[in-house]
Motif scaffolding. Structure first.
Motif, short mmCIF file in Angstrom:
data_model
loop_
_atom_site.label_atom_id
_atom_site.label_comp_id
_atom_site.label_asym_id
_atom_site.label_seq_id
_atom_site.Cartn_x
_atom_site.Cartn_y
_atom_site.Cartn_z
N PHE A 16 0.85 -1.18 0.00
CA PHE A 16 0.00 0.00 0.00
C PHE A 16 0.89 1.24 0.00
O PHE A 16 1.68 1.43 0.94
CB PHE A 16 -0.89 0.03 1.24
CG PHE A 16 -1.78 -1.17 1.39
CD1 PHE A 16 -3.10 -1.13 0.96
CD2 PHE A 16 -1.30 -2.34 1.97
CE1 PHE A 16 -3.93 -2.23 1.12
CE2 PHE A 16 -2.12 -3.45 2.12
CZ PHE A 16 -3.44 -3.40 1.69
N GLU A 17 0.80 2.05 -1.03
CA GLU A 17 1.52 3.32 -1.04
C GLU A 17 0.61 4.38 -0.43
O GLU A 17 -0.52 4.58 -0.87
CB GLU A 17 1.91 3.72 -2.46
CG GLU A 17 2.75 4.98 -2.52
CD GLU A 17 3.02 5.44 -3.94
OE1 GLU A 17 3.58 6.53 -4.10
OE2 GLU A 17 2.65 4.71 -4.88
N THR A 18 1.12 5.07 0.61
CA THR A 18 0.30 6.03 1.33
C THR A 18 1.05 7.35 1.48
O THR A 18 2.28 7.42 1.34
CB THR A 18 -0.05 5.50 2.73
OG1 THR A 18 1.16 5.29 3.48
CG2 THR A 18 -0.82 4.20 2.65
N ALA A 19 0.30 8.40 1.81
CA ALA A 19 0.91 9.71 2.02
C ALA A 19 1.64 9.78 3.36
O ALA A 19 2.57 10.56 3.53
CB ALA A 19 -0.15 10.80 1.96
N CYS A 20 1.20 8.96 4.32
CA CYS A 20 1.90 8.85 5.60
C CYS A 20 1.55 7.48 6.18
O CYS A 20 0.57 6.85 5.77
CB CYS A 20 1.52 9.97 6.56
SG CYS A 20 -0.24 10.06 6.93
N LEU A 21 2.35 7.01 7.12
CA LEU A 21 2.11 5.71 7.72
C LEU A 21 0.95 5.80 8.71
O LEU A 21 0.85 6.76 9.48
CB LEU A 21 3.37 5.21 8.43
CG LEU A 21 4.59 5.00 7.53
CD1 LEU A 21 5.77 4.50 8.35
CD2 LEU A 21 4.28 4.01 6.40
N PRO A 22 0.05 4.81 8.72
CA PRO A 22 -1.11 4.89 9.60
C PRO A 22 -0.74 4.75 11.07
O PRO A 22 0.19 4.02 11.43
CB PRO A 22 -1.98 3.71 9.14
CG PRO A 22 -1.03 2.76 8.50
CD PRO A 22 0.04 3.60 7.88
N ARG A 23 -1.49 5.44 11.92
CA ARG A 23 -1.36 5.31 13.37
C ARG A 23 -2.48 4.43 13.90
O ARG A 23 -3.44 4.15 13.21
CB ARG A 23 -1.38 6.69 14.02
CG ARG A 23 -0.21 7.59 13.62
CD ARG A 23 -0.40 9.00 14.14
NE ARG A 23 -1.56 9.65 13.51
CZ ARG A 23 -1.92 10.90 13.74
NH1 ARG A 23 -1.22 11.64 14.60
NH2 ARG A 23 -2.98 11.42 13.14
N SER A 24 -2.35 4.02 15.13
CA SER A 24 -3.35 3.16 15.74
C SER A 24 -4.74 3.80 15.67
O SER A 24 -4.91 4.96 16.04
CB SER A 24 -2.98 2.89 17.21
OG SER A 24 -3.97 2.13 17.84
N GLY A 25 -5.70 3.04 15.17
CA GLY A 25 -7.08 3.51 15.09
C GLY A 25 -7.38 4.45 13.95
O GLY A 25 -8.52 4.92 13.82
N GLU A 26 -6.39 4.69 13.08
CA GLU A 26 -6.56 5.66 12.01
C GLU A 26 -6.84 4.97 10.67
O GLU A 26 -6.25 3.94 10.36
CB GLU A 26 -5.29 6.51 11.87
CG GLU A 26 -5.38 7.62 10.84
CD GLU A 26 -4.11 8.46 10.80
OE1 GLU A 26 -4.21 9.66 10.52
OE2 GLU A 26 -3.03 7.91 11.07
#
Length: 308
Positions: A16-26
């Motif tokens: 998965f290419e994302t704009a930022c790395l996901p945080r918990s619950g996000e």
């Protein structure tokens, strides 16, 4: 031509290419998604094969569509897969890779990789006898890795280990490894107190002379030889898109170029790692032998070896 035997994991990666790395619950919106072949053992085998090494892999996949696809992809890369087992007891290993601006976060479900047994490894004994170097990692059961170490020792072959996933290394395995190829986190988890603290890596290398090469990302790699001399290899400066396959490119390349000696092999390995970060996915950007040679020829002033 180097004959390399790899013992390790085989996964199907979901990238998965994302704009930022996901945080918990996000929950985040992504930019792209792809399925791609992965797993440290498979990555290392493909990296070596692309550089012209005669490469065989010992591993395990599930009896499912992903397992069949990954076997065929390995075969297409020129990797010998006669000792890649197929199990009905677990699905093929999988990894979720989140990639963002050169950084990545990975979750691995081992699946069939944890079905690899010492018996599977011992069945590949003829491969150990004819290989020049054996390379393994800890994404498969310790018993399988230990069987590989014992066979390498029996036939007098250098046994190189990437201690990933990071953690304590069993003493009986520690004794059988010629060279550990570790990043700073793996180094401190396996040899220190688990905390990366400034220059602690220097002390750990000095404590284990001749036994460790540490990779330090943008800072390159380092090794203390058996005489206590520190060799530091600078990294090559390149644009970074995804670091997922860099460590495996480094490990495989150093193994393929083992005959050069560790300091010179580190330079070639750092070049391969630099090329591996130019795109997304752990195998798609692993360099060929010609690509690696062309890159080294064009960067003669970079990545110079420093010996203290």
């Amino acid at each position: 031509m180097t004959r390399l035997l790899v013992v390790g994991g085989i996964n199907m990666d979901c990238v998965f290419e994302t704009a930022c790395l996901p945080r918990s619950g996000e929950t985040l919106g992504g930019q792209s998604f792809r399925r791609a072949p992965g797993g440290k053992g498979a990555d290392q085998a493909v990296a070596a094969a692309r550089q012209g090494a005669e490469t065989a892999l010992v591993g395990c996949v599930g009896n499912d569509a992903e397992g069949h696809e990954l076997r065929e992809r390995l075969r297409a890369e020129g990797v010998h897969i006669d000792h890649v087992a197929t199990t009905t007891d677990a699905a093929t290993g999988a990894a979720a890779v989140f990639a963002c601006r050169g950084e990545s976060a990975v979750t691995v479900v081992p699946g069939a990789n944890h079905q690899l047994t010492a018996a599977h490894v011992r069945a590949a004994e003829p491969l150990f006898a004819r290989s020049d170097v054996v390379l393994a990692e800890l994404g498969v059961p310790t018993a399988a890795v230990m069987a590989a170490a014992e066979l390498a020792h029996r036939f007098g072959k250098p046994f190189l280990l990437t201690p990933s996933p990071a953690g304590a290394i069993p003493p009986e395995l520690m004794q059988r490894v010629h060279l550990f190829l570790a990043n700073q986190h793996e180094l401190t988890a396996g040899f220190g107190d688990g905390h990366v603290d400034g220059d602690e890596w220097r002390a750990l290398l000095a404590r284990w002379p001749g036994r460790i090469v540490v990779t330090r990302g943008s800072e390159g790699a380092a090794h203390v030889d058996g005489q206590g001399t520190l060799h530091e290899q600078a990294a090559f400066r390149v644009p970074v898109l995804d670091t997922t396959g860099a460590g495996d490119a480094f490990a495989a390349t150093l193994a393929v170029h083992w005959s050069l000696g560790i300091p010179q092999a580190m330079r070639v390995a750092c070049a391969a790692a630099a090329l591996a970060v130019r795109g997304f996915g752990s195998q798609s950007t692993l360099p060929t032998r010609q690509e690696l040679q062309d890159f080294l020829d064009s960067t003669s002033g970079q990545g110079q070896l420093i010996t203290d």
